[in-house]
Design an enzyme around this catalytic site. Structure first.
Site, PDB file in Angstrom:
ATOM      1  N   ASP A 159       0.836  -1.199   0.000  1.00 34.09           N
ATOM      2  CA  ASP A 159       0.000   0.000   0.000  1.00 34.09           C
ATOM      3  C   ASP A 159       0.877   1.258   0.000  1.00 34.09           C
ATOM      4  O   ASP A 159       0.601   2.230  -0.698  1.00 34.09           O
ATOM      5  CB  ASP A 159      -0.922  -0.012   1.225  1.00 34.09           C
ATOM      6  CG  ASP A 159      -1.679  -1.322   1.329  1.00 34.09           C
ATOM      7  OD1 ASP A 159      -2.518  -1.588   0.461  1.00 34.09           O
ATOM      8  OD2 ASP A 159      -1.406  -2.114   2.252  1.00 34.09           O
ATOM      9  N   HIS A 187      -4.557  -3.311   6.617  1.00 33.95           N
ATOM     10  CA  HIS A 187      -4.400  -3.591   5.181  1.00 33.95           C
ATOM     11  C   HIS A 187      -5.766  -3.987   4.640  1.00 33.95           C
ATOM     12  O   HIS A 187      -6.072  -5.151   4.437  1.00 33.95           O
ATOM     13  CB  HIS A 187      -3.379  -4.704   4.943  1.00 33.95           C
ATOM     14  CG  HIS A 187      -3.381  -5.176   3.517  1.00 33.95           C
ATOM     15  ND1 HIS A 187      -2.932  -4.395   2.479  1.00 33.95           N
ATOM     16  CD2 HIS A 187      -3.839  -6.311   2.947  1.00 33.95           C
ATOM     17  CE1 HIS A 187      -3.102  -5.043   1.332  1.00 33.95           C
ATOM     18  NE2 HIS A 187      -3.654  -6.213   1.589  1.00 33.95           N
TER      19      HIS A 187
HETATM   20  P1  NAI Z   1      -3.025 -18.095  -3.905  1.00 33.95           P
HETATM   21  O1  NAI Z   1      -4.361 -18.663  -3.611  1.00 33.95           O
HETATM   22  O2  NAI Z   1      -2.507 -18.070  -5.294  1.00 33.95           O
HETATM   23  O3  NAI Z   1      -1.930 -18.843  -2.997  1.00 33.95           O
HETATM   24  C1  NAI Z   1      -2.143 -19.164  -1.665  1.00 33.95           C
HETATM   25  C2  NAI Z   1      -1.417 -20.473  -1.405  1.00 33.95           C
HETATM   26  O4  NAI Z   1      -1.544 -20.754  -0.005  1.00 33.95           O
HETATM   27  C3  NAI Z   1      -2.026 -21.657  -2.156  1.00 33.95           C
HETATM   28  O5  NAI Z   1      -1.005 -22.353  -2.854  1.00 33.95           O
HETATM   29  C4  NAI Z   1      -2.612 -22.510  -1.044  1.00 33.95           C
HETATM   30  O6  NAI Z   1      -2.580 -23.897  -1.320  1.00 33.95           O
HETATM   31  C5  NAI Z   1      -1.708 -22.144   0.116  1.00 33.95           C
HETATM   32  N1  NAI Z   1      -2.244 -22.463   1.439  1.00 33.95           N
HETATM   33  C6  NAI Z   1      -3.529 -22.494   1.856  1.00 33.95           C
HETATM   34  N2  NAI Z   1      -3.606 -22.872   3.138  1.00 33.95           N
HETATM   35  C7  NAI Z   1      -2.344 -23.081   3.547  1.00 33.95           C
HETATM   36  C8  NAI Z   1      -1.777 -23.503   4.762  1.00 33.95           C
HETATM   37  N3  NAI Z   1      -2.541 -23.804   5.819  1.00 33.95           N
HETATM   38  N4  NAI Z   1      -0.435 -23.625   4.832  1.00 33.95           N
HETATM   39  C9  NAI Z   1       0.334 -23.356   3.772  1.00 33.95           C
HETATM   40  N5  NAI Z   1      -0.134 -22.963   2.592  1.00 33.95           N
HETATM   41  C10 NAI Z   1      -1.468 -22.822   2.480  1.00 33.95           C
HETATM   42  O7  NAI Z   1      -3.046 -16.630  -3.277  1.00 33.95           O
HETATM   43  P2  NAI Z   1      -2.034 -15.417  -3.537  1.00 33.95           P
HETATM   44  O8  NAI Z   1      -2.527 -14.575  -4.634  1.00 33.95           O
HETATM   45  O9  NAI Z   1      -0.650 -15.944  -3.592  1.00 33.95           O
HETATM   46  O10 NAI Z   1      -2.256 -14.577  -2.195  1.00 33.95           O
HETATM   47  C11 NAI Z   1      -1.888 -15.099  -0.953  1.00 33.95           C
HETATM   48  C12 NAI Z   1      -2.434 -14.268   0.178  1.00 33.95           C
HETATM   49  O11 NAI Z   1      -1.865 -12.968   0.180  1.00 33.95           O
HETATM   50  C13 NAI Z   1      -3.947 -14.055   0.131  1.00 33.95           C
HETATM   51  O12 NAI Z   1      -4.440 -14.182   1.451  1.00 33.95           O
HETATM   52  C14 NAI Z   1      -4.067 -12.624  -0.338  1.00 33.95           C
HETATM   53  O13 NAI Z   1      -5.286 -12.056   0.082  1.00 33.95           O
HETATM   54  C15 NAI Z   1      -2.897 -12.003   0.347  1.00 33.95           C
HETATM   55  N6  NAI Z   1      -2.423 -10.729  -0.220  1.00 33.95           N
HETATM   56  C16 NAI Z   1      -1.946  -9.784   0.662  1.00 33.95           C
HETATM   57  C17 NAI Z   1      -1.411  -8.607   0.211  1.00 33.95           C
HETATM   58  C18 NAI Z   1      -0.880  -7.599   1.184  1.00 33.95           C
HETATM   59  O14 NAI Z   1      -0.482  -6.508   0.731  1.00 33.95           O
HETATM   60  N7  NAI Z   1      -0.828  -7.833   2.488  1.00 33.95           N
HETATM   61  C19 NAI Z   1      -1.353  -8.301  -1.217  1.00 33.95           C
HETATM   62  C20 NAI Z   1      -1.846  -9.354  -2.062  1.00 33.95           C
HETATM   63  C21 NAI Z   1      -2.364 -10.517  -1.566  1.00 33.95           C
END
Ligand code: NAI
Length: 343
Positions: A159, A187
């Site tokens: 952000d 966030h």
């Molecule tokens: P994604 O769905 O592509 O990847 C998430 C991964 O986490 C998947 O491979 C899934 O199998 C895995 N996963 C689920 N439960 C798990 C567990 N208990 N232990 C280990 N791995 C587990 O999602 P993406 O796009 O990579 O985003 C990940 C997270 O980051 C989301 O929660 C998203 O909202 C968040 N996010 C946060 C941002 C920030 O600025 N703080 C910015 C963008 C995304």
């Protein structure tokens, strides 16, 4: 040569993971002379994809990469890690209640907290990226009481960087010439992107953003909204959520934390509130921080007064106060919701 640093990435088979692990292996996070060992965790349904990522890391022949652990076992993943980037989580799916998503993530962060507490290296630094990032970090802190609270943070640097980008476009300067924006709070869409103290180098001199953007309405309206809603705009355009910018910002967060922020510059980090700026203590809230010797410090009004750098102090006007309180209120509610999921 330096000893390798072990970096855990959870959710490593996901979108952000795929962008993040090569950056870490190239030295973007810890510097070009710091060898790393990557620990990648995901859940069993993603095990095959995770192994594919490991194969590509081998194929990329990164000179700094001294080893890869790819596993679905939380204990193996957490063992001896020096840095933990928590990207794995349960996403909100259509038709799901907020409480259900919270409940899934609370249970994930509770169990991963225990694994980190028992198995990570002493003084492990933790960055939570997965949403709800602030509250996941808070749960992690609560269930890893032996990890110092200073070591548990969440990502609001994306952000922060988005705010730098918007100001650079508006003023017409390189993004590297803009600094000291602040992201306050959660966030989420209640975050408060604040340019009251931000500056730009223009024609060789440091000038307040407020003096260069005469349109105060834009700074108090459109600008704030663009930053708050940028994640949604990326989803609309890409049909996928931000990944490369999230990964890059996670590297910025850890790099500055470990290696320090430049003199006269602060960054935004979600950290455990000590009550600074009358933000309720005990929330993970995004503040302006400076980092030195591997530790962050919240920028205080007196910091600027003592400093020789001639910038205005961090005075909080009424407009800012309201926005800082509103996002704190949302975090207090999230915290209550998270606790209700525990019982
Ligand atoms: P994604 O769905 O592509 O990847 C998430 C991964 O986490 C998947 O491979 C899934 O199998 C895995 N996963 C689920 N439960 C798990 C567990 N208990 N232990 C280990 N791995 C587990 O999602 P993406 O796009 O990579 O985003 C990940 C997270 O980051 C989301 O929660 C998203 O909202 C968040 N996010 C946060 C941002 C920030 O600025 N703080 C910015 C963008 C995304």
């Amino acid at each position: 040569a330096k000893d390798p640093v072990r970096v855990l990435v959870t959710g490593a088979a996901g979108q952000i993971g795929y962008a993040l692990v090569p950056m870490i292996a190239r030295g973007v996070m810890l510097g070009p002379d710091q060898p790393v060992i990557l620990h990648m965790l995901d859940i069993p349904p993603a095990a095959e994809a995770l192994n594919g990522v490991k194969m590509e890391l081998v194929d990329a022949a990164f000179p700094l990469l001294k080893g890869v652990v790819a596993t679905t076992d939380v204990v193996e993943a957490c063992t001896n890690v020096n840095i933990a980037v928590m990207v794995g989580g349960f996403p909100r799916k259509e038709g799901m209640e907020r409480k259900d998503v919270m409940s899934k993530n609370v249970s994930i962060y509770k169990s991963q907290a225990s694994a980190l507490e028992k198995h990570a290296a002493a003084n492990c630094k933790v960055l939570v990226v997965a949403n709800p990032a602030n509250t996941n970090a808070l749960i992690l802190k609560e269930f890893a009481p032996s990890i110092p609270e200073k070591n548990i943070t969440c990502l609001t640097r994306l952000d922060h960087n988005r705010a730098l980008g918007q100001i650079s476009e508006r003023v017409g300067v390189q993004v590297s010439e803009v600094k000291n924006v602040i992201i306050w709070g959660n966030h989420s869409s209640t975050q408060y992107p604040d340019v009251s103290h931000a500056t730009v180098i223009s024609e060789g001199a440091e000038k307040a953003v407020k003096s260069l953007v005469s349109d105060d309405e834009w700074l108090k309206g459109e600008f704030i909204k663009i930053v708050q809603q940028r994640g949604a705009a990326i989803i609309k355009a890409r049909k996928l959520s931000s990944a490369l910018s999230a990964a890059s910002s996670a590297c910025d967060h850890i790099r500055d934390w470990v290696l320090g922020t430049p003199e006269g510059t602060w960054v935004s980090m979600g950290v455990y509130s000590d009550g600074s700026y009358n933000v309720p203590a005990g929330l993970i809230y995004s503040f302006p921080v400076t980092c030195r010797n591997g530790e962050w410090t919240i920028v205080q009004a007196t910091y600027m007064i003592k400093s020789r750098v001639s910038l205005p102090g961090l005075e909080i006007d009424e407009f800012s106060r309201k926005k800082m309180d509103a996002t704190a209120e949302e975090l207090t509610e999230e915290k209550a919701l998270a606790y209700s999921c525990l019982s």
